[in-house]
Design a protein around this motif. Structure first.
Motif, PDB file in Angstrom:
ATOM      1  N   THR A 173       0.852  -1.181   0.000  1.00 30.79           N
ATOM      2  CA  THR A 173       0.000   0.000   0.000  1.00 30.79           C
ATOM      3  C   THR A 173       0.892   1.236   0.000  1.00 30.79           C
ATOM      4  N   GLU A 174       0.310   2.384  -0.280  1.00 32.81           N
ATOM      5  CA  GLU A 174       1.095   3.619  -0.230  1.00 32.81           C
ATOM      6  C   GLU A 174       1.641   3.846   1.172  1.00 32.81           C
ATOM      7  N   ALA A 175       0.822   3.578   2.180  1.00 34.14           N
ATOM      8  CA  ALA A 175       1.269   3.778   3.563  1.00 34.14           C
ATOM      9  C   ALA A 175       2.444   2.856   3.891  1.00 34.14           C
ATOM     10  N   GLU A 176       2.361   1.603   3.477  1.00 35.48           N
ATOM     11  CA  GLU A 176       3.465   0.677   3.731  1.00 35.48           C
ATOM     12  C   GLU A 176       4.716   1.105   2.976  1.00 35.48           C
ATOM     13  N   TRP A 248       5.057   0.163  -8.649  1.00 35.29           N
ATOM     14  CA  TRP A 248       3.613   0.053  -8.495  1.00 35.29           C
ATOM     15  C   TRP A 248       3.240  -0.197  -7.037  1.00 35.29           C
ATOM     16  N   THR A 249       2.121   0.327  -6.605  1.00 45.53           N
ATOM     17  CA  THR A 249       1.548  -0.011  -5.300  1.00 45.53           C
ATOM     18  C   THR A 249       0.203  -0.699  -5.522  1.00 45.53           C
ATOM     19  N   ALA A 250      -0.375  -1.179  -4.448  1.00 41.92           N
ATOM     20  CA  ALA A 250      -1.682  -1.830  -4.526  1.00 41.92           C
ATOM     21  C   ALA A 250      -2.816  -0.830  -4.664  1.00 41.92           C
ATOM     22  N   ASP A 251      -2.554   0.447  -4.424  1.00 41.37           N
ATOM     23  CA  ASP A 251      -3.619   1.439  -4.281  1.00 41.37           C
ATOM     24  C   ASP A 251      -4.052   2.061  -5.601  1.00 41.37           C
ATOM     25  N   ALA A 252      -5.295   2.474  -5.623  1.00 44.26           N
ATOM     26  CA  ALA A 252      -5.795   3.285  -6.725  1.00 44.26           C
ATOM     27  C   ALA A 252      -5.214   4.694  -6.601  1.00 44.26           C
ATOM     28  N   TYR A 253      -5.140   5.394  -7.724  1.00 41.08           N
ATOM     29  CA  TYR A 253      -4.641   6.764  -7.723  1.00 41.08           C
ATOM     30  C   TYR A 253      -5.799   7.699  -7.388  1.00 41.08           C
ATOM     31  N   ARG A 254      -5.776   8.215  -6.166  1.00 43.14           N
ATOM     32  CA  ARG A 254      -6.836   9.103  -5.706  1.00 43.14           C
ATOM     33  C   ARG A 254      -6.232  10.368  -5.105  1.00 43.14           C
ATOM     34  N   ILE A 255      -6.941  11.472  -5.256  1.00 41.87           N
ATOM     35  CA  ILE A 255      -6.545  12.741  -4.659  1.00 41.87           C
ATOM     36  C   ILE A 255      -7.794  13.406  -4.096  1.00 41.87           C
ATOM     37  N   SER A 257      -9.306  16.672  -3.395  1.00 38.87           N
ATOM     38  CA  SER A 257      -9.059  18.063  -3.749  1.00 38.87           C
ATOM     39  C   SER A 257     -10.368  18.748  -4.124  1.00 38.87           C
ATOM     40  N   LEU A 258     -10.454  20.012  -3.765  1.00 37.20           N
ATOM     41  CA  LEU A 258     -11.609  20.827  -4.143  1.00 37.20           C
ATOM     42  C   LEU A 258     -11.328  21.645  -5.403  1.00 37.20           C
ATOM     43  N   LYS A 259     -10.106  21.535  -5.923  1.00 40.31           N
ATOM     44  CA  LYS A 259      -9.736  22.325  -7.100  1.00 40.31           C
ATOM     45  C   LYS A 259     -10.391  21.740  -8.350  1.00 40.31           C
ATOM     46  N   LYS A 260     -11.003  22.591  -9.121  1.00 45.86           N
ATOM     47  CA  LYS A 260     -11.729  22.128 -10.298  1.00 45.86           C
ATOM     48  C   LYS A 260     -10.812  21.435 -11.296  1.00 45.86           C
ATOM     49  N   HIS A 261      -9.616  21.998 -11.542  1.00 45.58           N
ATOM     50  CA  HIS A 261      -8.741  21.411 -12.561  1.00 45.58           C
ATOM     51  C   HIS A 261      -8.199  20.057 -12.117  1.00 45.58           C
ATOM     52  N   VAL A 262      -8.047  19.857 -10.809  1.00 43.36           N
ATOM     53  CA  VAL A 262      -7.608  18.549 -10.311  1.00 43.36           C
ATOM     54  C   VAL A 262      -8.717  17.531 -10.482  1.00 43.36           C
ATOM     55  N   ARG A 263      -9.937  17.915 -10.146  1.00 47.99           N
ATOM     56  CA  ARG A 263     -11.065  16.987 -10.292  1.00 47.99           C
ATOM     57  C   ARG A 263     -11.306  16.641 -11.759  1.00 47.99           C
ATOM     58  N   GLN A 264     -11.102  17.610 -12.649  1.00 44.64           N
ATOM     59  CA  GLN A 264     -11.254  17.337 -14.074  1.00 44.64           C
ATOM     60  C   GLN A 264     -10.184  16.354 -14.557  1.00 44.64           C
ATOM     61  N   ARG A 265      -8.965  16.511 -14.071  1.00 40.33           N
ATOM     62  CA  ARG A 265      -7.885  15.587 -14.449  1.00 40.33           C
ATOM     63  C   ARG A 265      -8.181  14.186 -13.935  1.00 40.33           C
ATOM     64  N   LEU A 266      -8.633  14.081 -12.701  1.00 40.00           N
ATOM     65  CA  LEU A 266      -8.928  12.773 -12.122  1.00 40.00           C
ATOM     66  C   LEU A 266     -10.065  12.067 -12.849  1.00 40.00           C
ATOM     67  N   ALA A 267     -10.987  12.836 -13.405  1.00 40.44           N
ATOM     68  CA  ALA A 267     -12.105  12.237 -14.134  1.00 40.44           C
ATOM     69  C   ALA A 267     -11.630  11.472 -15.359  1.00 40.44           C
ATOM     70  N   THR A 268     -10.454  11.826 -15.872  1.00 37.33           N
ATOM     71  CA  THR A 268      -9.890  11.121 -17.035  1.00 37.33           C
ATOM     72  C   THR A 268      -8.982   9.971 -16.617  1.00 37.33           C
ATOM     73  N   MET A 269      -8.875   9.730 -15.314  1.00 32.01           N
ATOM     74  CA  MET A 269      -7.932   8.732 -14.815  1.00 32.01           C
ATOM     75  C   MET A 269      -8.612   7.641 -13.994  1.00 32.01           C
ATOM     76  N   LYS A 270      -9.850   7.338 -14.316  1.00 31.14           N
ATOM     77  CA  LYS A 270     -10.568   6.305 -13.589  1.00 31.14           C
ATOM     78  C   LYS A 270      -9.899   4.950 -13.808  1.00 31.14           C
ATOM     79  N   GLY A 271      -9.712   4.224 -12.718  1.00 31.67           N
ATOM     80  CA  GLY A 271      -9.060   2.925 -12.802  1.00 31.67           C
ATOM     81  C   GLY A 271      -7.557   2.978 -12.733  1.00 31.67           C
ATOM     82  N   TYR A 272      -6.973   4.178 -12.675  1.00 34.23           N
ATOM     83  CA  TYR A 272      -5.518   4.302 -12.637  1.00 34.23           C
ATOM     84  C   TYR A 272      -4.983   3.816 -11.282  1.00 34.23           C
ATOM     85  N   LYS A 273      -3.733   3.349 -11.296  1.00 35.78           N
ATOM     86  CA  LYS A 273      -3.075   2.849 -10.105  1.00 35.78           C
ATOM     87  C   LYS A 273      -1.907   3.764  -9.723  1.00 35.78           C
TER      88      LYS A 273
END
Length: 315
Positions: A173-176, A248-255, A257-273
């Motif tokens: 995991t990212e924490a590990e 690689w880690t076991a975790d999904a790539y999540r952030i 954030s309340l920033k609009k441009h970050v949320r827009q970027r993440l919307a194109t990265m569904k399923g990313y690790k």
């Protein structure tokens, strides 16, 4: 004009934006195959992230308190020799082999190959037919490039998962990963502390020296990967935790954030690790992601010449 450190990325291009690709064949767990040099990591209170973010839009902050259980982790990333043993026993076919192509950094594309397709906005990544974990830079390059003690590369997240299952372990995991990478130190930027690597007289890890992506002086001795067991280990005995190859880690790539441009970027990265640690292509002037808290997200079927992994085993 210098590239923007906050936005620049030499990180892995994505083959697709889709979900996980099914494995070529089921991989049976054959008991724990723990290397003799696997490192015991004590459990207890720990944290993820940093109070000194350099690329906040990547989700490096805030510090998140966590608790980890004791575990073992490979002292190195999985090597070519170790991965070859897995292939020999299972007959597994990697995703780069099944797709028939992979990404190669422009400097390593074989001469005489002819025109190759680049990736928009990161044109130094080239699509090379026949590139895979054996022929890392393309057809016929194994004899010149492949070394048994170097980290295996051209690894997708799915490939890493298959190997980890076969070895009786899993991806961290990212924490590990961060807990192990700090080697018992606190909120430090690097496994050795806070001193910044440079292009002159301090190269404690394998990253880029020079003008990315045009000129690499290889002051640290390596244009591409270094042996998996190289440089000084961290306080827990782990080698090349930052630099050399992304892990690689076991975790999904999540952030969060309340920033609009970050949320827009993440919307194109569904399923990313999530990957950690940076690689031999990172440099402070452009992709400052060889810090412990730095993060990168890639589609799970993507493969490149700087993407590897290491395995953990529960105690």
């Amino acid at each position: 004009m210098q590239p923007d450190t906050k936005k620049g990325s030499c990180c892995s291009p994505s083959r697709s934006a889709g979900a996980d690709t099914p494995l070529a064949a089921p991989i049976a767990t054959g008991g724990k195959r723990i290397p003799d040099d696997a490192v015991h990591i004590p459990g207890g209170r720990s944290f993820t992230g940093t109070s000194r973010p350099e690329i906040p839009d990547d989700g490096e902050d805030p510090v998140r308190n966590t608790r980890v259980k004791p575990f073992r982790i490979g002292a190195t990333t999985v090597t070519n020799a170790q991965f070859a043993a897995f292939i020999s026993e299972t007959g597994y076919v990697t995703e780069a082999e099944r797709f028939g192509w992979s990404f190669v950094f422009w400097m390593q594309v074989p001469e005489g190959l002819g025109p190759t397709l680049g990736v928009k906005d990161v044109e130094w990544w080239r699509r090379v037919d026949g590139a895979n974990w054996r022929d890392i830079n393309g057809p016929g390059t194994m004899d010149a490039v492949w070394k048994p003690d170097h980290p295996v590369v051209q690894m997708s997240w799915n490939d890493a998962q298959a190997y980890a299952k076969w070895a009786g372990g899993r991806l961290p995991t990212e924490a590990e990963w961060e807990h192990a990478a700090r080697g018992g130190l606190g909120d430090v930027r690097f496994p050795w502390g806070d001193r910044e690597p440079d292009d002159a007289d301090f190269q404690p890890c394998n990253i880029w020296q020079g003008d990315f992506p045009k000129t690499n002086s290889a002051k640290d001795g390596f244009v591409t990967t270094a042996p998996a067991r190289h440089y000084e280990p961290n306080g827990y005995g782990l080698y090349n935790v930052v630099g050399n190859v992304w892990e690689w880690t076991a975790d999904a790539y999540r952030i969060k954030s309340l920033k609009k441009h970050v949320r827009q970027r993440l919307a194109t990265m569904k399923g990313y690790k999530l990957s950690k640690g940076g690689s031999f292509l990172c440099h402070v002037s452009y992709c400052y992601r060889y810090r412990i808290a730095a993060r990168s997200g890639t589609s799970p079927d993507s493969t490149t010449t700087h993407q590897g992994f290491r395995v953990v085993w529960p105690e």
